[in-house]
Structure formats: structure tokens, C-alpha cells
Design a protein around this motif. Structure first.
Motif, short mmCIF file in Angstrom:
data_model
loop_
_atom_site.label_atom_id
_atom_site.label_comp_id
_atom_site.label_asym_id
_atom_site.label_seq_id
_atom_site.Cartn_x
_atom_site.Cartn_y
_atom_site.Cartn_z
N GLN A 283 0.82 -1.21 0.00
CA GLN A 283 0.00 0.00 0.00
C GLN A 283 0.85 1.26 0.00
OE1 GLN A 283 -2.77 -0.31 3.27
NE2 GLN A 283 -4.38 -1.02 1.90
N ASP A 284 2.05 1.15 0.51
CA ASP A 284 2.96 2.30 0.56
C ASP A 284 3.67 2.52 -0.77
OD1 ASP A 284 4.09 4.46 1.92
OD2 ASP A 284 5.85 3.29 2.49
N GLY A 285 3.36 1.71 -1.78
CA GLY A 285 3.94 1.92 -3.10
C GLY A 285 5.11 1.02 -3.44
N PHE A 286 5.43 0.10 -2.57
CA PHE A 286 6.50 -0.85 -2.87
C PHE A 286 5.97 -1.95 -3.77
CE2 PHE A 286 8.21 1.09 0.92
CZ PHE A 286 9.58 1.05 0.74
N VAL A 287 6.86 -2.53 -4.56
CA VAL A 287 6.53 -3.70 -5.38
C VAL A 287 7.54 -4.81 -5.04
CG1 VAL A 287 5.47 -2.44 -7.29
CG2 VAL A 287 7.91 -2.87 -7.31
N LYS B 81 10.81 0.68 -4.12
CA LYS B 81 9.89 1.82 -4.28
C LYS B 81 10.67 2.95 -4.89
CE LYS B 81 7.00 4.98 -1.64
NZ LYS B 81 6.56 5.35 -0.29
N ARG B 82 10.21 3.43 -6.01
CA ARG B 82 10.84 4.58 -6.64
C ARG B 82 10.12 5.84 -6.15
NH1 ARG B 82 14.40 5.09 -10.37
NH2 ARG B 82 14.21 2.93 -11.02
N LEU B 83 10.89 6.80 -5.74
CA LEU B 83 10.32 8.04 -5.21
C LEU B 83 10.02 8.98 -6.37
CD1 LEU B 83 12.64 8.55 -2.13
CD2 LEU B 83 10.35 7.58 -2.19
#
Length: 80
Positions: free
Chosen positions: A19-23, A40-42
Motif C-alpha cells: 500500500q505504501d507503493g512498494f513492489v 519503491k521509486r520516489l
């Protein structure tokens, strides 16, 4: 801690990272359990365009099955 509580804790940890954008970018099975590697790319950040990495060790078989199903579902979506 019961087996279900341990599974639920690991599942929440995986879901929170997703949910925090990590894969998930990799897994490896070890004697201790399954190690998951996340990235996770910022996007849009001027501070650090570098990707952020995280690792998580899953100890329960149910959590490993849960992650395997997530990966399989994602692959099915890409093939459709």
C-alpha cells in the motif's frame, strides 16, 4: 503467539509495504523462511530519485502462500 496471529502479523506487514507503493522485486527461500525484496521509486521527489529498498522475512507457511498467490495474480494480469 498463535499460528494465525503470526500469519496475520506477516500479512499486515506485506500489505502495508504494498500500500505504501512498494513492489515485490524478488524472493528467496531459506531455512528460516522466505525473504521478500521490495523496491519503491520516489516519483517526483527532488531529494532522492534513487529507489528505496526494503526486505521482509516471512516465517509462516501461510504468509508464504499468500505472497505466492499475490505474485501469481500479478503475472496473470500482465498476461491478460
Amino acid at each position: 503467539m498463535s499460528a494465525y496471529e503470526e500469519f496475520a502479523r506477516e500479512k499486515r506487514a506485506v500489505d502495508a509495504l504494498l500500500q505504501d507503493g512498494f513492489v515485490i522485486v524478488g524472493t528467496s527461500e531459506e531455512l528460516e523462511g522466505m525473504e521478500l525484496r521490495f523496491r519503491k521509486r520516489l516519483a517526483g521527489s527532488t531529494e532522492s530519485p534513487e529507489p528505496v529498498y526494503a526486505k521482509l522475512l516471512l516465517l509462516t507457511a501461510d504468509a508464504r502462500k499468500y505472497v505466492s498467490n499475490l505474485i501469481f495474480s500479478e503475472q496473470q494480469k500482465k498476461q491478460a
